[in-house]
Design an enzyme around this catalytic site. Structure first.
Site, mmCIF file in Angstrom:
data_model
loop_
_atom_site.group_PDB
_atom_site.id
_atom_site.type_symbol
_atom_site.label_atom_id
_atom_site.label_comp_id
_atom_site.label_asym_id
_atom_site.label_seq_id
_atom_site.Cartn_x
_atom_site.Cartn_y
_atom_site.Cartn_z
ATOM 1 N N ASN A 9 53.100 68.489 5.252
ATOM 2 C CA ASN A 9 52.704 69.793 4.708
ATOM 3 C C ASN A 9 53.086 70.845 5.745
ATOM 4 O O ASN A 9 52.410 70.998 6.755
ATOM 5 C CB ASN A 9 51.187 69.816 4.462
ATOM 6 C CG ASN A 9 50.709 71.182 4.023
ATOM 7 O OD1 ASN A 9 51.499 72.042 3.649
ATOM 8 N ND2 ASN A 9 49.395 71.387 4.061
ATOM 9 N N LYS A 11 53.008 74.003 5.411
ATOM 10 C CA LYS A 11 52.222 75.245 5.262
ATOM 11 C C LYS A 11 53.180 76.452 5.292
ATOM 12 O O LYS A 11 54.290 76.359 4.790
ATOM 13 C CB LYS A 11 51.159 75.333 6.351
ATOM 14 C CG LYS A 11 50.381 74.029 6.508
ATOM 15 C CD LYS A 11 49.168 74.181 7.364
ATOM 16 C CE LYS A 11 48.576 72.823 7.637
ATOM 17 N NZ LYS A 11 47.241 72.886 8.178
ATOM 18 N N GLU A 97 42.779 75.024 2.863
ATOM 19 C CA GLU A 97 43.196 76.405 3.175
ATOM 20 C C GLU A 97 43.300 77.229 1.896
ATOM 21 O O GLU A 97 43.045 78.441 1.908
ATOM 22 C CB GLU A 97 44.519 76.382 3.960
ATOM 23 C CG GLU A 97 44.281 75.887 5.383
ATOM 24 C CD GLU A 97 45.493 75.244 6.045
ATOM 25 O OE1 GLU A 97 46.609 75.343 5.529
ATOM 26 O OE2 GLU A 97 45.286 74.619 7.110
ATOM 27 N N GLU A 164 40.807 65.050 3.719
ATOM 28 C CA GLU A 164 41.127 65.933 4.833
ATOM 29 C C GLU A 164 39.854 66.615 5.333
ATOM 30 O O GLU A 164 39.482 67.684 4.821
ATOM 31 C CB GLU A 164 42.129 66.991 4.376
ATOM 32 C CG GLU A 164 43.449 66.423 3.941
ATOM 33 C CD GLU A 164 44.598 67.376 4.264
ATOM 34 O OE1 GLU A 164 45.535 66.947 4.931
ATOM 35 O OE2 GLU A 164 44.521 68.552 3.872
ATOM 36 N N GLY A 170 44.270 70.938 11.885
ATOM 37 C CA GLY A 170 44.849 71.883 12.839
ATOM 38 C C GLY A 170 44.021 72.095 14.090
ATOM 39 O O GLY A 170 44.254 73.038 14.837
HETATM 40 C C1 PEP Z 1 47.036 69.663 6.603
HETATM 41 O O1 PEP Z 1 47.033 70.867 6.627
HETATM 42 O O2 PEP Z 1 47.157 69.068 5.526
HETATM 43 C C2 PEP Z 1 46.874 68.952 7.871
HETATM 44 C C3 PEP Z 1 46.477 67.724 7.823
HETATM 45 O O3 PEP Z 1 47.137 69.664 9.006
HETATM 46 P P1 PEP Z 1 47.150 69.105 10.517
HETATM 47 O O4 PEP Z 1 47.876 67.788 10.505
HETATM 48 O O5 PEP Z 1 47.870 70.151 11.310
HETATM 49 O O6 PEP Z 1 45.724 68.941 10.932
#
Ligand code: PEP
Length: 248
Positions: A9, A11, A97, A164, A170
């Site tokens: 992802n 983003k 998000e 998640e 993040g």
């Molecule tokens: C995400 O945004 O789906 C994610 C898992 O981000 P990160 O790996 O940066 O924590």
């Protein structure tokens, strides 16, 4: 046996040029990988270009969001038809998000999932608790509610679930394999209540600061079938190492 599934992802990252550079480096690094679904989710502006670059490779394309109407006066929105036209076979729905910054509710998420499935798009459906919810021992209740509402009247075909935990996204704070396994097992049990044995076949991904360093131990968990990767998917070598995870 559930086929492992590793998704990037990106983003709101990568211009067209950066997308091209990434894929030029990444495609050869994973071209020999078999029996793993490899997915990239670039921003909308890079979808078509990425679609051309990954043609005839083992990589599939996902969008990061969708709108539930086919067309019309919805300024800024992108329809399922448009995503398919751009080469997507997957779409991420319900990312925290989107829930946080764009105020997406479970009801809207459910509409998006239904629209995506009606058009034959596969869905990466994200759920997870905040730090406050975890600390007040509400994790399992939140997961139950998000599954029930998000998947209301939805068949499981074409749906991948991503656990998640918001506190891990993040932040560099990854869930421990034990925390991940507990949540994943619970998610599968909840799915089994509604879908019976079909729940055994559903891929459940972990997302939240997954890296080349921690992917192997996460993938060792019985109910962890893959990962949704943000930050560590932005560099080709780092994401390739995650795709090539090692289970003991
Ligand atoms: C995400 O945004 O789906 C994610 C898992 O981000 P990160 O790996 O940066 O924590």
């Amino acid at each position: 046996m559930r086929k492992p599934f590793i998704a990037a992802n990106w983003k709101m990252n990568k211009t067209l040029g950066e997308t091209r550079s990434f894929l030029t480096e990444f495609i050869p690094l994973v071209q020999d990988v078999k029996d793993i679904d490899i997915i990239i989710a670039p921003p909308f502006t890079s979808l078509q270009s990425a679609s051309e670059l990954i043609r005839n490779t083992n990589i599939k394309l996902s969008a990061q969001d969708i709108f539930y109407e086919d067309k019309g006066a919805y300024t800024g929105a992108i329809s399922p038809v448009m995503l398919k036209d751009a080469g997507c076979t997957y779409v991420i729905i319900g990312h925290s998000e989107r829930r946080q910054y764009f105020k997406e509710t479970d009801e809207v998420i459910n509409k998006k999932i239904k629209a995506a499935r009606q058009h034959g798009l596969n869905v990466i459906f994200c759920i997870g608790e905040s730090l406050e919810e975890r600390e007040s021992k509400k994790t399992l209740d939140i997961l139950k509610m998000e599954i029930t509402e998000g998947l209301r009247d939805v068949h499981l075909d074409g749906v991948v679930v991503a656990y998640e935990p918001i506190w891990a996204i993040g932040t560099g704070k990854t869930a421990t394999p034990e925390q991940a396994q507990e949540a994943h097992k619970y998610i599968r049990e909840q799915l089994a209540l509604n879908y019976g044995d079909r729940a055994k076949e559903v891929r459940i991904l972990y997302g939240g600061s997954a890296t080349p360093e921690n992917i192997d131990s996460l993938m060792n968990c019985e109910d962890v079938d893959g990962a949704l990767v943000g930050g560590a998917s932005l560099k080709a070598d780092s994401f390739a190492r995650i795709v090539k995870f090692k289970r003991q």
